[in-house]
Design a protein around this motif. Structure first.
Motif, PDB file in Angstrom:
ATOM      1  N   ASP A 409       0.999  -1.232  -0.106  1.00 52.79           N
ATOM      2  CA  ASP A 409      -0.011   0.003  -0.103  1.00 52.79           C
ATOM      3  C   ASP A 409       0.671   1.359   0.008  1.00 52.79           C
ATOM      4  OD1 ASP A 409       1.010   0.457   2.679  1.00 52.79           O
ATOM      5  OD2 ASP A 409      -1.080  -0.233   3.634  1.00 52.79           O
ATOM      6  N   LYS A 410       0.323   2.243   0.267  1.00 56.39           N
ATOM      7  CA  LYS A 410       0.986   3.581   0.108  1.00 56.39           C
ATOM      8  C   LYS A 410       1.951   4.154   1.007  1.00 56.39           C
ATOM      9  CE  LYS A 410      -2.737   6.479   1.751  1.00 56.39           C
ATOM     10  NZ  LYS A 410      -3.771   7.691   1.603  1.00 56.39           N
ATOM     11  N   LYS A 418      -5.817  -5.526  -4.580  1.00 55.60           N
ATOM     12  CA  LYS A 418      -7.076  -5.116  -4.812  1.00 55.60           C
ATOM     13  C   LYS A 418      -7.820  -5.873  -5.876  1.00 55.60           C
ATOM     14  CE  LYS A 418      -5.844  -0.860  -4.793  1.00 55.60           C
ATOM     15  NZ  LYS A 418      -4.441  -0.817  -4.318  1.00 55.60           N
TER      16      LYS A 418
END
Length: 540
Positions: A409-410, A418
């Motif tokens: 993720d970020k 996802k």
């Protein structure tokens, strides 16, 4: 160094091994293709064309096909340093060996006990590959190195014009393979050697044991009386090739021939009706028997797909026909993980074998699919079509590799990709945990099984004590369930029939997540730093 030493090929980076993620395969129905109707009773529709990195594809096939593939044929990049239009065929030597090693190990697991591996290769890497394959398959399982005449012409740009490639042949278990391998069909040329000059009612014959040899025992020096009355002995220092007992028995059976006048040295007849139905393959395969690169390119593919530029060195269909004739029977699985222009699948299809091909390059779509469509539609008159009486039929299913299960993720944390829906996630976790993915229509928590009483349930929910207790009660004491979820709150010792794991934490260290390309390119694998004084290649 330990006390035990062995002969082996070593190279820089040999100990670096990828931790492959067992990806799931996703069908793209719009690219799958089947005949509009059945052509014959034995049409095959479960063939598979896989688009993606071939090492990841082999890992994806491992759970379903371990021990089931009868024949693997590969035509890997030869590592010659030449750049072909379809792929770069120049990889640093030690990396090429590592990448081929990883694939050979996968091949061995996929092969059935009576299966075989066939590899085309040239002199540049052949002998290194042979030593490495000996280590993986066992030297006792090496069958032969076949010389295939790939080019009938001569080239003036080399010191010695290269006319042949090697075909390295390994059996999974040699003694088992030896019992099932097929002979090649006899041709008119083989049978033409048999004559019947004496009108023998048993039909045409060939000289079997005849003449003399320069070695033997005294028992093989005895007089023979010819029909003419002349008595003959082997010349001084020579011996009959047949014992006195065998000669007398053959004479009683009318199998001895001494020429039309009955005065020639005796021979023992071998009748055509008594020889085996086929012939044992030899290690020399000339182009007039199995085709050449030019035959495949000029006489077949250019005519079949005139709008597409063919490969520089495509393999002829007759070459694959011979390999599959020797190593397989109708209905057997054939695998080619370097599909190239699709010759293996086309030939296997025409011969009634089930096939799997893997290709990463865009020529999977520009070359292979158009070619297979013509085969299925009965619109390919070239190659082996006439020889096997191919009329069309069957089909294949097109798959691509799913993306990696985990992504960052970020904030740099590993999370579930996802792109994964619940069904994809369940299938992927089943592969990771060694369960067969088989979701039940009646019981929501039975998404896969490892035995008749051991199941798996995958969910992205956060499960609480009440949910886990309800699951445990439903599973009961005589069954077990692996629960894989995003998070859970439980009480110790409360669920004797459940094992609970949290994703992604439970699988983080299993694989190299997010690694999509293990293709034969030097930049795609890290090189191990060379040790002091270590040469790039050495024999220990």
């Amino acid at each position: 160094m330990g006390n035990k030493q062995k002969l082996e090929l070593t190279w820089i980076g040999k100990d670096v091994r990828p931790k492959l993620e067992p990806r799931i395969l996703l069908e793209a129905p719009e690219r799958s293709y089947h005949a509009k109707h059945r052509v014959g009773d034995n049409d095959l529709f479960d063939n598979r064309l896989i688009f993606g990195d071939n090492l990841l594809a082999l890992k994806a096939l491992e759970q379903e096909f371990t021990g089931k593939i009868k024949c693997i044929f590969i035509d890997p990049p030869y590592n010659t340093g030449s750049a072909f239009k379809q792929y770069d065929d120049g990889v640093e030597h030690s990396v090429w060996l590592s990448l081929m090693r990883d694939r050979l190990e996968m091949f061995r697991r996929l092969l059935s006990v009576d299966g075989s591996l066939w590899i085309t290769i040239d002199d540049n890497e052949c002998h290194y590959l042979k030593v490495m394959a000996d280590e993986i398959f066992g030297r006792d399982n090496f069958v032969a190195s076949i010389a295939w005449e790939k080019d009938e012409g001569r080239r003036g740009d080399t010191h010695i014009s290269s006319a042949h490639d090697h075909v390295l042949l390994y059996a999974r278990e040699l003694e088992t393979w030896r019992k099932i391998r097929n002979l090649l069909p006899r041709t008119e040329g083989h049978n033409a050697r048999y004559r019947n000059p004496d009108d023998d009612p048993r039909g045409p014959w060939l000289q079997g044991d005849n003449g003399t040899a320069k070695s033997g025992s005294d028992s093989l020096r005895y007089p023979i009386t010819l029909p003419s009355g002349r008595i003959v002995l082997p010349p001084s220092g020579n011996y009959w090739r047949f014992s006195k007992r065998n000669f007398q028995q053959s004479q009683a059976e009318g199998r001895v021939w001494c020429g039309k006048k009955g005065d020639s040295m005796p021979v023992i007849k071998r009748y055509l009706s008594e020889v085996q139905a086929g012939i044992v393959p030899r290690t020399w395969w000339p182009a007039d028997e199995v085709g050449s690169n030019q035959e495949a390119k000029r006489d077949h593919l250019r005519k079949l797909l005139p709008e597409i530029e063919p490969f520089e060195t495509p393999k002829p269909e007759r070459l694959l026909q011979r390999i599959l004739t020797i190593s397989t029977n109708p209905g057997d699985w054939v695998l080619d993980s370097f599909a190239g222009s699709g010759t293996t699948g086309a030939v296997a299809h025409k011969m009634g074998r089930r096939w799997i091909m893997v290709e990463l390059g865009e020529h999977c779509h520009t070359h292979i699919i158009p070619r297979l469509k013509k085969v299925i539609d009965g619109e390919d008159p070239g190659g082996i079509t006439a020889a096997v009486g191919w009329k069309g039929g069957g089909g294949f299913r097109y798959y691509r590799l799913a993306p990696s299960l985990l992504e960052k993720d970020k904030w740099g944390n590993w999370v579930i990709n996802k792109q994964y829906n619940p069904a994809m996630l369940a299938e992927a976790i089943c592969k990771l945990e060694g369960f067969a993915y088989a979701p039940s229509d009646a019981v929501y928590w039975q998404q896969g099984h490892s035995s008749e009483r051991d199941f798996i349930y995958v969910t992205t929910q956060n499960l609480n004590h009440a949910q886990l207790q309800a699951l445990s009660d439903e599973v009961g004491a005589d069954r077990s369930l692996l629960v894989v979820c995003s998070a859970f709150r439980s009480r110790s010792g409360g669920y004797p029939s459940l094992t609970i794991k949290k994703i992604p934490n439970a699988v983080l260290k299993r694989c190299e997540w997010g690694h999509d390309d293990y293709s034969l390119q030097v930049e795609n694998l890290p090189k191990a730093p060379p040790k002091d004084g270590q040469q790039e290649l050495e024999l220990e």
